[in-house]
Write a protein that holds these residues in place. Structure first.
Motif, PDB file in Angstrom:
ATOM      1  N   MET A   1      34.123  36.604  35.666  1.00  0.00           N
ATOM      2  CA  MET A   1      35.514  37.024  35.755  1.00  0.00           C
ATOM      3  C   MET A   1      36.417  36.068  34.976  1.00  0.00           C
ATOM      4  O   MET A   1      37.236  36.486  34.156  1.00  0.00           O
ATOM      5  CB  MET A   1      35.948  37.089  37.225  1.00  0.00           C
ATOM      6  CG  MET A   1      37.398  37.514  37.451  1.00  0.00           C
ATOM      7  SD  MET A   1      38.619  36.168  37.380  1.00  0.00           S
ATOM      8  CE  MET A   1      38.147  35.195  38.803  1.00  0.00           C
TER       9      MET A   1
ATOM     10  N   ARG B   1      37.288  45.491  37.389  1.00  0.00           N
ATOM     11  CA  ARG B   1      36.542  44.999  36.225  1.00  0.00           C
ATOM     12  C   ARG B   1      36.523  46.056  35.118  1.00  0.00           C
ATOM     13  O   ARG B   1      36.658  45.726  33.936  1.00  0.00           O
ATOM     14  CB  ARG B   1      35.109  44.627  36.627  1.00  0.00           C
ATOM     15  CG  ARG B   1      34.972  43.279  37.332  1.00  0.00           C
ATOM     16  CD  ARG B   1      33.515  42.926  37.535  1.00  0.00           C
ATOM     17  NE  ARG B   1      33.333  41.656  38.234  1.00  0.00           N
ATOM     18  CZ  ARG B   1      33.053  40.495  37.634  1.00  0.00           C
ATOM     19  NH1 ARG B   1      32.940  40.451  36.317  1.00  0.00           N
ATOM     20  NH2 ARG B   1      32.883  39.394  38.347  1.00  0.00           N
TER      21      ARG B   1
ATOM     22  N   ILE C   1      39.993  41.073  41.443  1.00  0.00           N
ATOM     23  CA  ILE C   1      38.542  40.868  41.374  1.00  0.00           C
ATOM     24  C   ILE C   1      38.097  39.818  42.385  1.00  0.00           C
ATOM     25  O   ILE C   1      37.083  39.974  43.073  1.00  0.00           O
ATOM     26  CB  ILE C   1      38.131  40.457  39.945  1.00  0.00           C
ATOM     27  CG1 ILE C   1      38.450  41.591  38.955  1.00  0.00           C
ATOM     28  CG2 ILE C   1      36.644  40.123  39.886  1.00  0.00           C
ATOM     29  CD1 ILE C   1      38.255  41.215  37.488  1.00  0.00           C
TER      30      ILE C   1
ATOM     31  N   VAL D   1      32.903  40.907  31.190  1.00  0.00           N
ATOM     32  CA  VAL D   1      33.595  41.140  32.458  1.00  0.00           C
ATOM     33  C   VAL D   1      32.972  42.302  33.231  1.00  0.00           C
ATOM     34  O   VAL D   1      33.176  42.427  34.447  1.00  0.00           O
ATOM     35  CB  VAL D   1      35.100  41.398  32.212  1.00  0.00           C
ATOM     36  CG1 VAL D   1      35.375  42.850  31.800  1.00  0.00           C
ATOM     37  CG2 VAL D   1      35.928  41.043  33.453  1.00  0.00           C
TER      38      VAL D   1
ATOM     39  N   ARG E   1      28.062  42.042  36.606  1.00  0.00           N
ATOM     40  CA  ARG E   1      28.169  41.565  37.987  1.00  0.00           C
ATOM     41  C   ARG E   1      26.847  40.934  38.400  1.00  0.00           C
ATOM     42  O   ARG E   1      26.007  41.616  38.979  1.00  0.00           O
ATOM     43  CB  ARG E   1      28.519  42.715  38.926  1.00  0.00           C
ATOM     44  CG  ARG E   1      29.865  43.373  38.664  1.00  0.00           C
ATOM     45  CD  ARG E   1      29.996  44.596  39.576  1.00  0.00           C
ATOM     46  NE  ARG E   1      31.279  45.241  39.445  1.00  0.00           N
ATOM     47  CZ  ARG E   1      31.577  46.124  38.519  1.00  0.00           C
ATOM     48  NH1 ARG E   1      30.665  46.465  37.620  1.00  0.00           N
ATOM     49  NH2 ARG E   1      32.771  46.691  38.465  1.00  0.00           N
TER      50      ARG E   1
END
Length: 415
Positions: free
Chosen positions: A233, A292, A339, A399, A402
């Motif tokens: 992030m 995101r 986020i 970004v 995950r």
């Protein structure tokens, strides 16, 4: 579940919206004086004292770097002295800074003023605003953040021209003192009247979910630095802001030979106005989408706008590109709190915001210098802005990653 859950956040009678108003005014003056106003100080202090531009600009760099260090400890200060005391301390420091800028006679006073400005950022900057609004909103968190952070853009659109106009009529010293008085008169009452945590909450419980997650311990800064989700992030947003700062600072220099000074100035106005529109538009739907994904879309749109900008010399096309680019400018400070709340958790919210803001501030500070350096080596802006396009696309890809999140968790975060 946050304290605000169970109440109608869409109602105009909800107290959280008065907190948004207070945060809007805080952002208006903090960004107006602390960021956008620095161009005015550079010109006026050189004119008044004959100080070299390098001295004043070095003080600006010192201020930005000091701010990046101080914001790391925002959560510690909130725990130690409390929310309202920290905001009032920030307001006092910013007011002392602007008064000192008006009255200063020696270069050392310039650095003191900019140091005080950095203290102001820790009290009224993005970390405090995001942490405060996170405690008041759940379903309308994105809209609340967008509205409050629009104060930052409005500070550039309104306060800077006002300072310039007042400077021309009553002088820089009187203009700064008058603007400081107005700031205190507007911000102090709303902070005293509206600012506070929701009933029954404190910093330690801001945004804390109910159930099993409520017992989750706060992550230390060391743990955050070892958290891959935190880095996917922080780093892409820092890289995107680096490219953004590089373009903004060099925008007029690039456009002036192509469309003239007046039109280049108009392009800046369009870009700033579209930043307001972009924040408001994002606020209307961001609470219902994956932040995101929205962040990656914003980065991609900026890359596309810069790419087209490099292909054309048509004034209309160039202005349209600046408008598209501006649409996403303000949103880069809206995405991190959204986020963080979804993925890192409430207990570590203030710590993650402070650390992330610090990293982003240090990285993005190199944006203008990097673009200028590439331009000096190549003799034009083509390679420099092409580099910004690549940086935006890389940031957009990163970004979306995950790490360590299962398909079920991803689905939950997007719901």
């Amino acid at each position: 579940m946050i304290a605000a859950t169970g109440v109608d956040e869409s109602s105009l009678h909800y107290r959280g919206w008065r907190v948004v108003l207070a945060c809007f005014l805080m952002a208006f003056f903090m960004f107006g004086f602390g960021l956008y106003g620095q161009g005015v100080y550079l010109a006026e202090l050189q004119r008044a004292h004959g100080w070299p531009g390098t001295l004043v600009s070095a003080a600006s760099t010192f201020s930005f770097l000091l701010t990046s260090v101080l914001v790391i400890f925002t959560d510690d200060l909130l725990n130690r002295i409390g929310l309202r005391a920290q905001i009032l301390s920030g307001l006092s420091a910013l007011g002392a800074s602007t008064v000192l800028l008006a009255l200063m006679q020696a270069p050392w006073q310039l650095y003191l003023a900019y140091a005080l400005m950095s203290v102001g950022w820790t009290g009224m900057g993005t970390v405090v605003i995001a942490t405060l609004l996170n405690s008041w909103f759940d379903r309308r968190r994105g809209l609340a953040l967008s509205l409050a952070f629009n104060g930052a853009t409005c500070g550039g659109i309104i306060l800077v021209p006002l300072l310039l106009s007042l400077t021309g009529s009553i002088g820089f010293r009187s203009a700064m003192l008058a603007a400081t008085i107005v700031m205190v008169a507007l911000v102090l009452p709303v902070v005293i009247s509206f600012i506070g945590w929701p009933a029954g909450t404190s910093l330690a419980s801001v945004g804390r979910p109910s159930g099993a997650d409520a017992a989750a311990p706060a992550q230390s800064r060391k743990a955050l630095l070892a958290n891959a989700a935190f880095w996917t992030m922080v780093l892409p947003i820092a890289i995107a802001v680096l490219a953004q700062m590089g373009f903004i600072i060099h925008q007029v220099t690039f456009l002036e030979p192509l469309i003239g000074r007046a039109s280049a100035g108009f392009a800046v106005t369009i870009m700033a106005a579209m930043a307001v529109v972009g924040r408001l538009s994002l606020g209307l739907f961001v609470d219902r989408v994956d932040p995101r994904l929205a962040c990656a879309a914003s980065m991609t749109s900026q890359a596309a706008a810069l790419f087209v900008l490099l292909q054309s010399t048509n004034p209309t096309v160039l202005l349209a590109c600046c408008a598209v680019y501006g649409f996403s400018i303000g949103n880069m400070i809206t995405f991190p709190p959204l986020i963080i709340q979804r993925e890192i958790g409430s207990a570590a919210f203030a710590a993650a915001m402070g650390l992330g803001t610090s990293i982003s501030g240090v990285v993005s500070a190199f944006g203008p210098g990097t673009v200028g350096l590439v331009r000096s080596f190549t003799g034009n802006y083509t390679t420099a802005f092409a580099m910004c396009v690549v940086l935006d696309l890389v940031a957009a890809a990163v970004v979306l990653w995950r790490p360590g999140q299962s398909a079920a968790q991803r689905g939950m975060s997007e719901s």
